[in-house]
Design a protein around this motif. Structure first.
Motif, PDB file in Angstrom:
ATOM      1  N   ASP A 171       2.211  -7.552   8.849  1.00 43.51           N
ATOM      2  CA  ASP A 171       2.165  -6.027   9.252  1.00 43.51           C
ATOM      3  C   ASP A 171       0.854  -5.460   8.979  1.00 43.51           C
ATOM      4  OD1 ASP A 171       4.528  -6.222   9.887  1.00 43.51           O
ATOM      5  OD2 ASP A 171       5.525  -5.064   8.272  1.00 43.51           O
ATOM      6  N   VAL A 172       0.164  -4.630   9.808  1.00 40.68           N
ATOM      7  CA  VAL A 172      -1.256  -4.046   9.562  1.00 40.68           C
ATOM      8  C   VAL A 172      -0.968  -2.898   9.023  1.00 40.68           C
ATOM      9  CG1 VAL A 172      -3.044  -3.081  10.874  1.00 40.68           C
ATOM     10  CG2 VAL A 172      -2.009  -5.045  11.985  1.00 40.68           C
ATOM     11  N   LEU A 173      -1.551  -2.594   7.865  1.00 41.87           N
ATOM     12  CA  LEU A 173      -1.569  -1.472   6.874  1.00 41.87           C
ATOM     13  C   LEU A 173      -2.703  -0.841   7.313  1.00 41.87           C
ATOM     14  CD1 LEU A 173       0.103  -0.231   4.753  1.00 41.87           C
ATOM     15  CD2 LEU A 173      -1.449  -1.186   3.127  1.00 41.87           C
ATOM     16  N   PRO A 174      -2.542   0.611   7.732  1.00 42.11           N
ATOM     17  CA  PRO A 174      -3.620   1.465   8.145  1.00 42.11           C
ATOM     18  C   PRO A 174      -4.194   2.114   6.862  1.00 42.11           C
ATOM     19  CG  PRO A 174      -1.732   2.764   8.585  1.00 42.11           C
ATOM     20  CD  PRO A 174      -1.231   1.304   8.248  1.00 42.11           C
ATOM     21  N   GLU A 175      -5.682   2.664   6.871  1.00 40.77           N
ATOM     22  CA  GLU A 175      -6.031   3.365   5.810  1.00 40.77           C
ATOM     23  C   GLU A 175      -5.273   4.530   5.250  1.00 40.77           C
ATOM     24  OE1 GLU A 175      -8.817   2.522   4.216  1.00 40.77           O
ATOM     25  OE2 GLU A 175      -8.766   0.607   5.259  1.00 40.77           O
ATOM     26  N   ASP A 176      -4.737   5.374   6.167  1.00 41.31           N
ATOM     27  CA  ASP A 176      -4.148   6.516   5.839  1.00 41.31           C
ATOM     28  C   ASP A 176      -2.738   6.510   5.713  1.00 41.31           C
ATOM     29  OD1 ASP A 176      -6.645   8.510   5.501  1.00 41.31           O
ATOM     30  OD2 ASP A 176      -6.577   8.085   7.677  1.00 41.31           O
TER      31      ASP A 176
END
Length: 223
Positions: free
Chosen positions: A76-81
């Motif tokens: 899973d990609v975890l975004p910055e915000d």
């Protein structure tokens, strides 16, 4: 990977907005695939080369699904915000949908089982034009983030929307397009609509729809 899950992942820390991220090779490749699909579908919809429409769409949908498969295969990609930044106003896709519907009129409606692992159900009627326009809109949303330098946000969105929507939509469209090519190449008549299915009756008989679809593909493939 819903917004709730995304918020949970950031429950211990709230990341401030950062400067534009530098995309790595993976992000660049995915973005290139996404942009190529959006541009290609938009060009096909103009109707300048109707004889190659089916072949081009078959190729572009196949290539997009390869990018989707890569997104689905990674963690899973975890975004910055913690919460998704506002991407601003987006096109509604109506013009693209209408152009595709006009171009694909003889073969626009197809039938698909919504969930092959769900309870047995009769196939539902869908339109290639609706599906492609919807996918383009979803991909453009991620492109907005990417072009604004929010690379992880773009990857998160493309991955999430692939798993939740456009992956299955493109898979269904690909089966429909591949079936059209196969029917023509194998000289196999296109079957009539499933009894009772809602195909948004356009006044044509099943035989007329079959003939139009066969003529369209035969002309395109030079048969």
């Amino acid at each position: 990977m819903s917004d709730h899950t995304r918020a949970d992942a950031h429950s211990h820390a709230r990341h401030p907005h950062t400067q534009a991220e530098a995309p790595d090779d993976f992000a660049v490749q995915i973005a290139d695939s996404v942009e190529s699909f959006v541009l290609a579908v938009t060009e096909v919809a103009k109707g300048d080369e109707p004889g190659s429409a089916i072949s081009l769409l078959l190729l572009e949908v196949s290539q997009l699904l390869l990018a989707g498969g890569r997104l689905g295969a990674i963690e899973d990609v975890l975004p910055e915000d913690r919460f998704e930044p506002d991407a601003g106003p987006e096109p509604d896709g109506v013009e693209l949908r209408e152009r595709l519907a006009e171009l694909l009129a003889p073969i626009d409606v197809y039938h698909e089982v919504f969930d092959p692992y769900g309870p047995p159900a009769r196939p539902n009627a869908f339109r290639i034009s609706d599906d492609l326009a919807g996918v383009v809109n979803e991909l453009r949303h991620g492109l907005t983030h990417y072009r604004e330098g929010r690379v992880s946000e773009a990857l998160w969105w493309w991955q999430f929307s692939y798993l939740s929507n456009w992956g299955s939509t493109c898979s269904a469209v690909l089966r429909a397009l591949q079936s059209l090519v196969a029917h023509v190449r194998l000289d196999s008549p296109i079957g009539a609509a499933v009894e009772g299915a809602d195909t948004d009756d356009d006044g044509l008989t099943d035989e007329q729809l079959e003939q139009q679809a066969g003529d369209l593909m035969a002309a395109e493939l030079g048969l």
